[in-house]
Design a protein around this motif. Structure first.
Motif, mmCIF file in Angstrom:
data_model
loop_
_atom_site.group_PDB
_atom_site.id
_atom_site.type_symbol
_atom_site.label_atom_id
_atom_site.label_comp_id
_atom_site.label_asym_id
_atom_site.label_seq_id
_atom_site.Cartn_x
_atom_site.Cartn_y
_atom_site.Cartn_z
ATOM 1 N N LEU A 199 7.167 -2.755 -7.959
ATOM 2 C CA LEU A 199 6.866 -4.048 -7.339
ATOM 3 C C LEU A 199 7.907 -4.415 -6.289
ATOM 4 O O LEU A 199 7.579 -5.008 -5.253
ATOM 5 C CB LEU A 199 6.797 -5.135 -8.417
ATOM 6 C CG LEU A 199 5.557 -5.113 -9.318
ATOM 7 C CD1 LEU A 199 5.747 -6.047 -10.503
ATOM 8 C CD2 LEU A 199 4.311 -5.498 -8.532
ATOM 9 N N GLU B 125 3.509 -6.352 -1.145
ATOM 10 C CA GLU B 125 2.652 -7.128 -2.046
ATOM 11 C C GLU B 125 1.215 -6.613 -1.978
ATOM 12 O O GLU B 125 0.699 -6.292 -0.909
ATOM 13 C CB GLU B 125 2.693 -8.603 -1.649
ATOM 14 C CG GLU B 125 1.918 -9.515 -2.585
ATOM 15 C CD GLU B 125 2.033 -10.972 -2.196
ATOM 16 O OE1 GLU B 125 1.374 -11.808 -2.846
ATOM 17 O OE2 GLU B 125 2.777 -11.274 -1.235
ATOM 18 N N GLY B 126 0.581 -6.516 -3.138
ATOM 19 C CA GLY B 126 -0.802 -6.075 -3.210
ATOM 20 C C GLY B 126 -0.983 -4.591 -3.429
ATOM 21 O O GLY B 126 -2.101 -4.133 -3.689
ATOM 22 N N ILE B 127 0.099 -3.823 -3.353
ATOM 23 C CA ILE B 127 0.004 -2.372 -3.539
ATOM 24 C C ILE B 127 0.031 -2.005 -5.021
ATOM 25 O O ILE B 127 -0.668 -1.088 -5.456
ATOM 26 C CB ILE B 127 1.150 -1.645 -2.798
ATOM 27 C CG1 ILE B 127 1.074 -1.925 -1.297
ATOM 28 C CG2 ILE B 127 1.107 -0.147 -3.065
ATOM 29 C CD1 ILE B 127 -0.180 -1.431 -0.631
ATOM 30 N N ILE C 73 -0.596 -2.903 -8.974
ATOM 31 C CA ILE C 73 -1.405 -3.728 -9.873
ATOM 32 C C ILE C 73 -0.835 -3.615 -11.279
ATOM 33 O O ILE C 73 -0.591 -2.507 -11.774
ATOM 34 C CB ILE C 73 -2.873 -3.270 -9.867
ATOM 35 C CG1 ILE C 73 -3.461 -3.394 -8.460
ATOM 36 C CG2 ILE C 73 -3.706 -4.071 -10.861
ATOM 37 C CD1 ILE C 73 -4.849 -2.806 -8.334
ATOM 38 N N ASN D 240 -5.998 -6.582 -15.154
ATOM 39 C CA ASN D 240 -6.043 -6.028 -13.800
ATOM 40 C C ASN D 240 -6.120 -4.505 -13.792
ATOM 41 O O ASN D 240 -6.721 -3.905 -12.892
ATOM 42 C CB ASN D 240 -4.816 -6.479 -13.012
ATOM 43 C CG ASN D 240 -4.805 -7.973 -12.768
ATOM 44 O OD1 ASN D 240 -5.853 -8.603 -12.684
ATOM 45 N ND2 ASN D 240 -3.614 -8.550 -12.668
ATOM 46 N N GLU E 243 -1.043 2.687 0.959
ATOM 47 C CA GLU E 243 -1.810 2.692 2.203
ATOM 48 C C GLU E 243 -1.365 3.793 3.156
ATOM 49 O O GLU E 243 -2.006 4.013 4.182
ATOM 50 C CB GLU E 243 -1.675 1.332 2.892
ATOM 51 C CG GLU E 243 -2.243 0.186 2.054
ATOM 52 C CD GLU E 243 -1.981 -1.170 2.672
ATOM 53 O OE1 GLU E 243 -1.022 -1.281 3.482
ATOM 54 O OE2 GLU E 243 -2.722 -2.116 2.359
ATOM 55 N N GLN F 279 4.504 5.311 1.369
ATOM 56 C CA GLN F 279 4.372 4.555 0.123
ATOM 57 C C GLN F 279 4.092 5.481 -1.060
ATOM 58 O O GLN F 279 4.580 5.245 -2.172
ATOM 59 C CB GLN F 279 3.271 3.509 0.268
ATOM 60 C CG GLN F 279 3.632 2.390 1.229
ATOM 61 C CD GLN F 279 2.495 1.409 1.457
ATOM 62 O OE1 GLN F 279 1.419 1.537 0.866
ATOM 63 N NE2 GLN F 279 2.719 0.425 2.311
ATOM 64 N N LYS G 90 -7.328 3.940 -0.494
ATOM 65 C CA LYS G 90 -7.052 3.264 0.777
ATOM 66 C C LYS G 90 -6.767 4.239 1.918
ATOM 67 O O LYS G 90 -6.710 3.832 3.076
ATOM 68 C CB LYS G 90 -5.878 2.297 0.612
ATOM 69 C CG LYS G 90 -6.187 1.094 -0.273
ATOM 70 C CD LYS G 90 -5.018 0.124 -0.325
ATOM 71 C CE LYS G 90 -5.347 -1.097 -1.172
ATOM 72 N NZ LYS G 90 -4.204 -2.048 -1.230
#
Length: 222
Positions: free
Chosen positions: A8, A13-15, A17, A22, A45, A49, A90
């Motif tokens: 995290l 943010e959002g990568i 979960i 979730n 993405e 990453q 993605k």
């Protein structure tokens, strides 16, 4: 700091979960009789990453389970206990199309059918056609060496892939090609279910679209 906290902190943010509800959609693939909730799910993405996910998981001795579209029926994307799911959905760019050589370079999250749709105007298509081709990803096809009704004529995925680029758990980039000498490592990657590396790019063969298609019925006395 836990693996989840490190992911995290390292990724936008959002990568990543987290949380039982979730991560529940990622506890199995199409073989839903077997389920296991992962520690976390990472949906990168780009390649940088992915490398960060692999680096953190390796440092913490945490298993990584690569996931495509999750349509497989062999359990290849079923998480291990206390693992991180690395989803590649993605990464869905078609990087290049070479109509002369009949090749396309694609990212692993590209849908099987999307390749054929992208090259249809050139009178070409991608031949392997698993029943889930409208949803399944080409990266998952390589991982499972998928086939389809056309495989008797055009072969399985392994016969229609010219090269793959993978990342090892150390973050090293390797390209395996049909033209490589020595051991057939490209063939080894097909059907390896993500155990040997994370597929980040695939070069696929394109086939001329048949000029005519007809249904034939045959009857036999015995």
């Amino acid at each position: 700091m836990s693996v989840t906290e490190q992911l995290l902190r390292a990724l936008p943010e959002g990568i990543v979960i987290t949380g039982d509800e979730n991560t529940r959609p990622f506890e199995c693939d199409g073989l839903s009789v077997y389920r296991q909730k992962p520690l976390a799910v990472a949906l990168p993405e780009n390649i940088d990453q992915i490398k960060q996910v692999l680096r953190i998981c390796k440092a913490n001795n945490t298993p990584v389970v690569t996931r495509g579209a999750g349509t497989g029926l062999a359990g290849g994307a079923t998480p291990l206990e206390q693992s991180v799911v690395l989803g590649l959905s993605k990464l869905k760019k078609i990087k290049s199309i070479d109509t002369d050589k009949r090749l396309a370079v694609v990212e692993p999250g590209v849908r099987n059918l999307a390749i054929s749709e992208a090259v249809a105007e050139y009178g070409l298509y991608y031949a392997p056609d698993p029943s889930s081709q409208i949803a399944c990803s080409i990266g998952g096809n390589v991982a499972e060496n998928s086939g389809g009704v056309h495989c008797l004529k055009y072969g399985l995925t392994v016969h229609n892939v010219e090269s793959v680029t993978i990342l090892t758990i150390d973050g090293e980039t390797l390209t395996l090609s049909r033209e490589d000498e020595g051991l057939g490592l490209l063939a080894l990657m097909n059907g390896s279910e993500g155990l040997l590396g994370v597929i980040v790019e695939i070069t696929v063969k394109l086939t001329p679209t048949p000029q005519l298609a007809r249904v034939v019925m045959a009857a036999y006395d015995s």
